[in-house]
Design an enzyme around this catalytic site. Structure first.
Site, PDB file in Angstrom:
ATOM      1  N   GLY A 122       0.879  -1.390  -0.040  1.00  0.00           N
ATOM      2  CA  GLY A 122      -0.038  -0.055  -0.084  1.00  0.00           C
ATOM      3  C   GLY A 122       0.839   1.395  -0.171  1.00  0.00           C
ATOM      4  O   GLY A 122       0.444   2.392   0.192  1.00  0.00           O
ATOM      5  N   ALA A 123       2.226   1.107  -0.282  1.00  0.00           N
ATOM      6  CA  ALA A 123       3.031   2.347  -0.257  1.00  0.00           C
ATOM      7  C   ALA A 123       3.138   2.905  -1.720  1.00  0.00           C
ATOM      8  O   ALA A 123       4.124   3.705  -1.751  1.00  0.00           O
ATOM      9  CB  ALA A 123       4.128   1.986   0.158  1.00  0.00           C
TER      10      ALA A 123
ATOM     11  N   SER B  45       3.994  -1.085  -5.551  1.00  0.00           N
ATOM     12  CA  SER B  45       3.249  -2.133  -6.346  1.00  0.00           C
ATOM     13  C   SER B  45       3.603  -3.459  -5.699  1.00  0.00           C
ATOM     14  O   SER B  45       4.151  -4.550  -6.394  1.00  0.00           O
ATOM     15  CB  SER B  45       3.776  -2.061  -7.744  1.00  0.00           C
ATOM     16  OG  SER B  45       2.880  -1.926  -8.594  1.00  0.00           O
TER      17      SER B  45
ATOM     18  N   SER C 247       1.241  -5.492  -4.869  1.00  0.00           N
ATOM     19  CA  SER C 247       0.236  -6.199  -5.430  1.00  0.00           C
ATOM     20  C   SER C 247       0.957  -6.822  -6.771  1.00  0.00           C
ATOM     21  O   SER C 247       0.762  -8.144  -6.997  1.00  0.00           O
ATOM     22  CB  SER C 247      -0.957  -5.350  -5.573  1.00  0.00           C
ATOM     23  OG  SER C 247      -0.826  -4.340  -6.669  1.00  0.00           O
TER      24      SER C 247
ATOM     25  N   GLU D 173      -5.516  -9.026 -11.454  1.00  0.00           N
ATOM     26  CA  GLU D 173      -5.811  -7.523 -10.580  1.00  0.00           C
ATOM     27  C   GLU D 173      -7.002  -7.036 -11.133  1.00  0.00           C
ATOM     28  O   GLU D 173      -7.722  -6.608 -10.394  1.00  0.00           O
ATOM     29  CB  GLU D 173      -4.633  -6.542 -10.539  1.00  0.00           C
ATOM     30  CG  GLU D 173      -5.069  -5.428  -9.824  1.00  0.00           C
ATOM     31  CD  GLU D 173      -3.829  -4.964  -9.043  1.00  0.00           C
ATOM     32  OE1 GLU D 173      -2.398  -5.679  -9.004  1.00  0.00           O
ATOM     33  OE2 GLU D 173      -3.718  -4.101  -8.337  1.00  0.00           O
TER      34      GLU D 173
ATOM     35  N   ASP E 136       2.587  -1.837 -13.764  1.00  0.00           N
ATOM     36  CA  ASP E 136       3.189  -2.418 -12.550  1.00  0.00           C
ATOM     37  C   ASP E 136       3.709  -3.804 -12.997  1.00  0.00           C
ATOM     38  O   ASP E 136       4.751  -3.887 -12.467  1.00  0.00           O
ATOM     39  CB  ASP E 136       2.218  -2.339 -11.531  1.00  0.00           C
ATOM     40  CG  ASP E 136       1.926  -0.877 -11.342  1.00  0.00           C
ATOM     41  OD1 ASP E 136       2.174   0.294 -11.509  1.00  0.00           O
ATOM     42  OD2 ASP E 136       0.904  -0.792 -10.228  1.00  0.00           O
TER      43      ASP E 136
HETATM   44  P1  ADP Z   1       0.637  -1.396  -3.479  1.00  0.00           P
HETATM   45  O1  ADP Z   1       0.504  -2.341  -4.811  1.00  0.00           O
HETATM   46  O2  ADP Z   1       0.868  -0.167  -3.917  1.00  0.00           O
HETATM   47  O3  ADP Z   1       1.370  -1.950  -2.561  1.00  0.00           O
HETATM   48  P2  ADP Z   1      -2.171  -2.404  -3.509  1.00  0.00           P
HETATM   49  O4  ADP Z   1      -3.204  -1.974  -2.366  1.00  0.00           O
HETATM   50  O5  ADP Z   1      -2.341  -2.393  -4.963  1.00  0.00           O
HETATM   51  O6  ADP Z   1      -0.820  -1.347  -3.138  1.00  0.00           O
HETATM   52  O7  ADP Z   1      -1.992  -3.704  -2.886  1.00  0.00           O
HETATM   53  C1  ADP Z   1      -1.579  -4.177  -1.588  1.00  0.00           C
HETATM   54  C2  ADP Z   1      -2.364  -5.274  -1.035  1.00  0.00           C
HETATM   55  O8  ADP Z   1      -1.555  -6.440  -1.924  1.00  0.00           O
HETATM   56  C3  ADP Z   1      -2.206  -5.687   0.369  1.00  0.00           C
HETATM   57  O9  ADP Z   1      -3.195  -5.083   0.915  1.00  0.00           O
HETATM   58  C4  ADP Z   1      -2.273  -7.213   0.178  1.00  0.00           C
HETATM   59  O10 ADP Z   1      -3.819  -7.909  -0.001  1.00  0.00           O
HETATM   60  C5  ADP Z   1      -1.578  -7.499  -1.033  1.00  0.00           C
HETATM   61  N1  ADP Z   1      -0.291  -7.852  -0.868  1.00  0.00           N
HETATM   62  C6  ADP Z   1       0.980  -7.463  -1.125  1.00  0.00           C
HETATM   63  N2  ADP Z   1       2.197  -8.003  -0.708  1.00  0.00           N
HETATM   64  C7  ADP Z   1       1.609  -8.806   0.099  1.00  0.00           C
HETATM   65  C8  ADP Z   1       2.278 -10.049   0.839  1.00  0.00           C
HETATM   66  N3  ADP Z   1       3.555  -9.953   1.091  1.00  0.00           N
HETATM   67  N4  ADP Z   1       1.308 -11.001   1.659  1.00  0.00           N
HETATM   68  C9  ADP Z   1       0.130 -11.056   1.585  1.00  0.00           C
HETATM   69  N5  ADP Z   1      -0.345  -9.939   0.628  1.00  0.00           N
HETATM   70  C10 ADP Z   1       0.221  -8.960   0.039  1.00  0.00           C
HETATM   71 MG    MG Z   2      -1.135  -2.162  -6.193  1.00  0.00          MG
END
Ligand code: ADP
Ligand code: MG
Length: 403
Positions: free
Chosen positions: A142-143, A146, A148, A180, A192
């Protein structure tokens, strides 16, 4: 989806570290070693923001932080998912029951990302079978970096390599994006996943989001005495919210009004004439951002190719002003990070990612790291903002098998 079960705390490990720790976590969790560990990095976009749904250009690079997936095949067809980073226990998925209308929710919501990848692979007719997966990552979630895409791409690489399915990296990125978009329900572009799947060490990746053509541009900061600082403001963004959809609709509406397939088709030299034809001042600002931003990608690529890395700084700062004033997707924390970095000697800085929080990027001289980091921490403290997380980054490798 049949629910979750608790897992031994011993299976949780601290973030970061080499692949064998991910393999150890897998072994403790599932009782036998994984067949391999696959990794995919987070990404930062150097320039080219909110251009990917306008058929435009982007110039991301891969971060050293990455998501690792330890995996082994299962004969019974089920898929078990576990993350060391989220206390949801093991999530069990039955491929035949995967339904984009009912992705995993609640504490198991994270599992929608890997389950979505499985769904996308199966939907593409690829012969993936059962598997046990254990995830651990040092990409902050969530920073705006990416995490996700890193999770999707690492999962896609693990599952396809386990089952001997040969996909090109762009195909892998497209499947991860489909997961996604269609399964998790986030309308992101392909940047991404492409960065995570295709980037190479020491390079930025020029991506034409219309043709999907890629160019790897040498971007050796260390050799130029430079460093990139990533400032995670810790303000959570939410790309699924209405602002993203509003920007997208505004851009597509403006393109239609101008008789264009996409804003990418508006040449920079014709921008002013086109803006004069638009009545809505909001559309004027949105179009001006997209067209000038595409032009900035072109110029930054030229400067990188010429080895004039420092000179990209002012273009980064211009890009920030455009996102702040014309596209209106910044926030006070991002603005403060950028202004403070620049005042403390950065060559340039900008918010990166979708906006409304997430991270900023600053291009600094290597020896300015301490001063710039301290200035940002001090400014955030004085403003009463949550302390940001500042890390140095250099363009790292894209997805790969690591064990
Ligand atoms: P970003 O891609 O900018 O970090 P997103 O909201 O698109 O933010 O994705 C974050 C989400 O992806 C998390 O809330 C979680 O659901 C999932 N996620 C990311 N990394 C992990 C991880 N290491 N383990 C479990 N879920 C993860
Ligand atoms: Mg993302």
């Amino acid at each position: 989806m049949t629910g979750t079960e608790p897992v031994d705390e011993a299976a949780r490990t601290e973030g970061g570290g080499p692949a064998h720790r991910t393999a150890d976590g897998f072994r403790r969790l599932y009782g036998s070693p994984p067949e391999g560990v696959w990794a995919a990095p987070g990404r930062v976009n150097l320039i080219g923001e909110h251009t990917d749904y306008n058929d435009g250009f982007a110039l991301p690079f891969a971060l050293p932080q990455r998501t690792e997936v330890a995996a082994a095949r299962r004969a019974d067809g089920t898929v078990r998912l576990h993350s060391a980073d989220i206390p949801s226990g093991v999530v069990t998925v039955h491929p035949a029951e995967l339904d984009p209308a009912r992705p995993p929710a609640g504490a198991a919501g994270w599992a929608a990302y890997p389950a979505g990848v499985l769904w996308a692979l199966l939907e593409a007719g690829l012969p993936v079978g059962g598997a046990d997966l254990h995830v651990r990552s040092d990409v902050p979630a969530g920073a705006g970096l990416s995490s996700s895409a890193a999770l999707e791409v690492a999962t896609a690489l693990a599952l396809t390599e386990l089952y001997g399915i040969a996909l090109t990296r762009p195909e892998l990125a497209a499947l991860a994006r489909r997961a996604e978009n269609a399964y998790v329900g986030v309308p992101c572009g392909v940047m991404d996943q492409t960065a995570s799947a295709c980037a190479t060490e020491g390079h930025a990746l020029h991506l034409d989001t219309r043709t999907l053509e890629q160019r790897h541009i040498p971007f050796d900061c260390a050799a130029a005495g430079l460093r990139l600082l990533v400032v995670d403001t810790r303000v959570k963004h939410d790309l699924a919210d209405g602002a993203y959809a509003e920007r997208l609709a505004s851009c597509h509406g403006a393109a239609a009004e101008l008789g264009l397939t996409a804003l990418r088709d508006l040449p920079y030299a014709e921008l002013d004439a086109a803006l004069a034809r638009l009545d809505d001042p909001v559309r004027v600002r949105r179009v001006r951002h997209v067209v000038t931003e595409n032009e900035r990608v072109v110029r930054v690529e030229e400067l990188l190719r010429a080895g004039r890395l420092r000179e990209t700084g002012p273009l980064l700062t211009e890009g920030h002003a455009s996102l702040r004033d014309d596209y209106e997707v910044s926030c006070p924390e991002l603005d403060l990070a950028v202004a403070t970095a620049n005042a403390a000697g950065a060559h340039g800085a900008r918010m990166t990612g979708g906006g409304f929080g997430g991270s900023a990027l600053a291009l600094i001289d290597t020896d300015a790291e301490e001063a710039v980091t301290a200035a940002i921490a001090k400014a955030f403290d004085a403003a009463g903002f949550t302390a940001p997380r500042v890390t140095a980054a250099a363009p790292a490798a894209g997805a790969q098998r690591v064990l």
